[in-house]
Design an enzyme around this catalytic site. Structure first.
Site, PDB file in Angstrom:
ATOM      1  CG  HIS A  23      -6.579  -3.627   0.729  1.00  0.00           C
ATOM      2  ND1 HIS A  23      -7.472  -2.661   1.145  1.00  0.00           N
ATOM      3  CD2 HIS A  23      -5.495  -2.956   0.265  1.00  0.00           C
ATOM      4  CE1 HIS A  23      -6.947  -1.464   0.950  1.00  0.00           C
ATOM      5  NE2 HIS A  23      -5.743  -1.615   0.414  1.00  0.00           N
ATOM      6  CD  GLU A  24      -2.214  -4.467  -0.525  1.00  0.00           C
ATOM      7  OE1 GLU A  24      -2.109  -3.826  -1.601  1.00  0.00           O
ATOM      8  OE2 GLU A  24      -2.265  -3.901   0.592  1.00  0.00           O
ATOM      9  CD  GLU A  38      -5.903   2.496  -1.046  1.00  0.00           C
ATOM     10  OE1 GLU A  38      -6.481   1.544  -0.482  1.00  0.00           O
ATOM     11  OE2 GLU A  38      -4.680   2.493  -1.302  1.00  0.00           O
TER      12      GLU A  38
END
Lengths: 500, 500
Positions: free
Chosen positions: B264-265, B294
């Site tokens: 995700h990061e 996002e």
């Protein structure tokens, strides 16, 4: 008086913003050496340059100078007067430096440090030479801006050791050099040896860190307000109030390097952690000089960390960290091992005797760079010649030769003499402490360091920049900086170790 | 034109100083979460406040506004016009915020984050409540300063998702909520289960990191310009050009947490690493919106990282990192394990289906805090009621309840909806990519991620802030933001997994 109080408040509020910029700058520099991915180097250099410029703008803001002038007329006393006096000094020093020069130096410092890391890793001086050339030019430019009349090297050196000059350094170094050369000769002729095999085994790095850091916290380095990381070159850095970090490097095959580096840097760290909180964020809440700073690091590294009394307490702890590795070594033999006098290449790993020959070599070389008698391209050869002359060794490459230290890579020229000045002072402080506290060896044998750290806190740390370095030395030791106490200490210690 | 070129250069030079201050601020915040000794907290809060104020001063400097006005009259085209337009936007937004408010928010953000860490560790909401109350008041104050006419929550949300409003979010959330509740019901009624035991073993943290980080670099996250550290709450942070860092946390007994957090990061990190270098240090060189941000993180985390095709390639690598632990698990069973739908407490660890119910709960609660219908003291109870209503679970304490996320602790109110908006967009982007590149599963099965990352780089990353979020979405996907693609994807994927 109400007016003066308001003006003092206004002064401190302006100084706080400058200190906040200093915090950002210190963090960016610490990060560059410890954490920053290499791809960030160019962007970081630009940001350091910008923030130095902003900091400089704030320092030379006429509103700050006006406040200082107003407060000088307000007949303040005590610390308030000292605060105004020291602010005046910083403001005037800043005002002499053009903003553009400040920004260029910051950028060169950042890029130079980056290039040096690579050059050192590759043992390739050519990668670093253009950066050093730029530093020499910028240093000359700055010296001229600060004081066009004085010798450029004196001006640079004064920036690190207020009130000192190359001539004063040389006046101290000359008898020191003569006596140390004699001492090295006496050690050689004694036929004695200090067996270093106990410290030259394989030592787990985590164990080295655990042992040395725990002892550093017992000395008084506070991890709630500090931390330890790895770097190419050990350093201590005050980031801001309540945040003073240290770094080290590890040699898995030599126990001495990391532990003495950690205690050295912890000594710096304790000084910074002990500066007066009431004056945090002002010039009065900073250190007196780099020589005084080095007296703190060298005291814990050597007077404590290389003493027999300390190891009589600490050796059991060390043995427990490395079970089986040191069980058969008597403490006296271990003490001898960490005090072996051997001409070597690396200053920060040198013994207490030859250490100063490393410093003297740099002192002479950097004077040559600044006065033009030594060209940057000729530095490696000149370095090696000097090492042959002073220490009888020739570095096999520039990594362990003229690329070993970080200072020049950041433009720090005129700094090196403070290591020796600080070492001399550390022994004077130790003698003064003995007069006040009685036999320090007794305390060391019990692992009690609180008396030492309190004495240093009261006499040095908590004084901040209230006094000039000379005044501070006088108040703490009862006399001026001198090399006799160190020489007495060294001749006695090494005479006993080498049997003469 | 020569004048315009000189003015553009002057504009960029002023913007560069602002970006340099942003670099210092980003580093100070990253450091506060990863490295800073706790004793530095108060000093850091002060420095962040000072530097935010300095940054604000530079943004509202009349000389910058004059340059913008002059360039607006210069009939520029293309990116230059976009640069002037986006600078105008930032300058106007800054000008509406009093400097003092900016400084107070920065200080509250830093102290709030610090208090939150302690409150979360102790599961003690009372430690954090006064900070949250201050954040709510500061947020209302800022909303009033930015636009006294609009609904305060809308103003705050627009700061994260330009052009969006609570009503627009709710218009998207309503059908999504209805369909997801139905989907959760269908999964429950299916009687199917995804056995999570394969991922609930003890997994060495170093192994988790090695596997996840190596895959992240294959996705395209560049460690030469980045690094991975540990934090209480995972995040990605652009420090500056060439320096974009990510963080994660590890659960030694659940393989999912760290690896999906890292991917995700890394998705965020790739976006920041891919922003146009030619516009680095200017508003045009920044991201379009947090929703778009996002979409990048959720795409790599879910569309790639939770797909069967990906694991058909990646599972062997994972097995090799944990020999003996996954040998008997078929890849389909592993895929099911990382996609088990289970109502749970923690948003960042939630499955793709229930995730949005976590977001919707926060969206409603933070609206209540801002419009005053929910008092800070009543937050824990309201949180738990909402979790019972949406997810059928009640957090046993506030650590896994309303203290779980970092956002509110820093004053980030109005941010949460962007997680769901971004997820919707991630599926739209995936569909558009499939149209352009053909069957992406084939590439995933071969461990080929270059096509995906190039497509995202061209359509999203390299566009910086050239377009509004709505324009960017339209250009990349051919339509406006929509929830149908996500719902089609989710019903198909989970229908197959749970057999309905």
């Amino acid at each position: 008086m109400a007016d003066a109080a308001a003006s003092l408040e206004a002064l401190r509020s302006r100084l706080a913003v400058i200190a906040d910029l200093s915090q950002a700058l210190a963090l960016m520099r610490w990060d560059q050496s410890t954490m920053m991915p290499r791809g960030g180097a160019a962007g970081r250099a630009g940001a350091l340059s910008s923030l130095e410029r902003l900091r400089h703008e704030r320092l030379v803001d006429p509103a700050l100078a006006d406040l200082v002038a107003e407060l000088e007329g307000a007949s303040l006393g005590g610390d308030d007067a000292a605060l105004v006096r020291e602010t005046r000094r910083d403001v005037e020093r800043a005002a002499k430096q053009p903003a553009d020069l400040v920004a260029r130096r910051a950028r060169a410092s950042s890029l130079g440090r980056e290039a040096w890391q690579q050059a050192r890793a590759d043992a390739d001086f050519a990668l670093f030479a253009p950066h050093l050339r730029e530093h020499v030019e910028l240093a000359r430019e700055m010296a001229a801006a600060l004081d066009g009349e004085a010798e450029p090297y004196d001006v640079l050196h004064d920036g690190y050791e207020r009130g000192s000059t190359a001539a004063a350094v040389e006046a101290t170094f000359a008898p020191l050099r003569a006596s140390l050369v004699e001492l090295v000769g006496a050690i050689r002729e004694s036929g004695g040896t200090c067996d270093t095999s106990p410290v030259l085994q394989s030592f787990d790095e985590a164990g080295q860190e655990r042992f040395a850091l725990e002892v550093a916290t017992l000395f008084g380095y506070d991890l709630h307000r500090g931390r330890l990381d790895r770097t190419v070159h050990p350093f201590a850095s005050r980031i801001g109030r309540g945040d003073v970090r240290i770094t080290t490097r590890y040699d898995p095959h030599d126990l001495r390097n990391a532990i003495f580096a950690i205690w050295h840097e912890a000594g710096h760290g304790m000084y910074e952690q002990g500066l007066p909180d009431a004056y945090a964020g002002t010039p009065l809440g900073t250190y007196a000089s780099l020589g005084v700073h080095e007296s703190q690091s060298r005291l814990w590294e050597n007077l404590v960390g290389r003493s027999l009394a300390f190891w009589e307490w600490g050796f059991e702890r060390l043995r427990a960290v490395f079970p089986g590795q040191l069980d058969d070594v008597p403490v006296e033999r271990f003490h001898a091992a960490v005090n072996a006098v051997t001409p070597s290449f690396i200053r920060v790993e040198a013994d207490e005797v030859t250490y100063h020959l490393h410093v003297m070599a740099r002192f002479e070389l950097e004077q040559g760079l600044i006065d033009g008698s030594l060209d940057v391209d000729d530095l490696p050869a000149a370095w090696n010649e000097r090492y042959e002359a002073y220490l009888g060794v020739t570095p096999p490459d520039d990594r362990v030769g003229c690329l070993q230290d970080v200072h020049w890579s950041e433009g720090g020229i005129g700094y090196f003499p403070t290591y020796t000045l600080g070492t001399l002072l550390s022994v004077q402080l130790w003698e003064a402490m003995q007069r006040d506290l009685g036999d320090l060896d007794e305390a060391l044998r019990r692992g009690e360091f609180g008396g030492i750290s309190s004495w240093l806190h009261d006499r040095i740390h908590s004084q901040g920049r209230r006094f000039t370095p000379a005044e501070l030395v006088e108040r703490a030791t009862g006399g001026p900086l001198a090399c006799d106490p160190f020489l007495r200490y060294a001749w006695a210690k090494y005479g006993a170790l080498y049997g003469f």
